[in-house]
Design a protein around this motif. Sequence first.
Motif, PDB file in Angstrom:
ATOM      1  N   PHE A  20       3.439   5.196  -6.236  1.00  9.26           N
ATOM      2  CA  PHE A  20       3.162   5.016  -7.658  1.00  9.26           C
ATOM      3  C   PHE A  20       2.077   5.986  -8.122  1.00  9.26           C
ATOM      4  N   ARG A  21       0.988   6.073  -7.366  1.00 13.23           N
ATOM      5  CA  ARG A  21      -0.124   6.959  -7.734  1.00 13.23           C
ATOM      6  C   ARG A  21       0.315   8.419  -7.761  1.00 13.23           C
ATOM      7  N   GLU A  72       0.831  -1.197   0.000  1.00 14.23           N
ATOM      8  CA  GLU A  72       0.000   0.000   0.000  1.00 14.23           C
ATOM      9  C   GLU A  72       0.868   1.250   0.000  1.00 14.23           C
ATOM     10  N   GLU A  73       1.952   1.225   0.766  1.00 17.39           N
ATOM     11  CA  GLU A  73       2.893   2.352   0.767  1.00 17.39           C
ATOM     12  C   GLU A  73       3.477   2.560  -0.629  1.00 17.39           C
ATOM     13  N   LYS A  74       3.898   1.482  -1.265  1.00 19.13           N
ATOM     14  CA  LYS A  74       4.475   1.573  -2.614  1.00 19.13           C
ATOM     15  C   LYS A  74       3.436   2.057  -3.619  1.00 19.13           C
ATOM     16  N   TYR A  75       2.218   1.593  -3.476  1.00 16.10           N
ATOM     17  CA  TYR A  75       1.163   1.981  -4.411  1.00 16.10           C
ATOM     18  C   TYR A  75       0.850   3.474  -4.288  1.00 16.10           C
ATOM     19  N   LYS A  76       0.877   3.999  -3.074  1.00 15.84           N
ATOM     20  CA  LYS A  76       0.658   5.435  -2.882  1.00 15.84           C
ATOM     21  C   LYS A  76       1.724   6.243  -3.612  1.00 15.84           C
ATOM     22  N   LEU A  90       5.254  11.194 -14.536  1.00 15.57           N
ATOM     23  CA  LEU A  90       6.192  10.502 -15.403  1.00 15.57           C
ATOM     24  C   LEU A  90       5.551   9.894 -16.645  1.00 15.57           C
ATOM     25  N   LYS A  91       4.248   9.908 -16.716  1.00 19.82           N
ATOM     26  CA  LYS A  91       3.526   9.238 -17.793  1.00 19.82           C
ATOM     27  C   LYS A  91       4.027   9.635 -19.174  1.00 19.82           C
ATOM     28  N   GLY A  92       4.305  10.909 -19.377  1.00 20.58           N
ATOM     29  CA  GLY A  92       4.776  11.378 -20.674  1.00 20.58           C
ATOM     30  C   GLY A  92       6.126  10.827 -21.074  1.00 20.58           C
TER      31      GLY A  92
END
Length: 74
Positions: free
Chosen positions: A63-64, A57-61, A70-72
């Motif tokens: 990532f979100r 959950e920490e890692k996912y936060k 960074l999507k571009g």
Amino acid sequence: MNITLEVPAVEEGPSLGAAILAAVGCGKYRTVEEAASRIIKINGSIDPDPELVEKYEEKYKKFRKYYPLLKGSF
């Protein structure tokens, strides 16, 4: 994902999936859902490890938070 996983009784997932689709295609079952519920047998289940859930959950936060920035770059 913090969900319980069901472990199927067979290991041949792809071939069983093909058989399910064929059974629906031949008219034995009306829907894939119906066929799967009748054909797939469950051997057991695996519950999430609460410690790992917290870590993921920490890692996912993170990532979100960073993904939109960074999507571009992908």
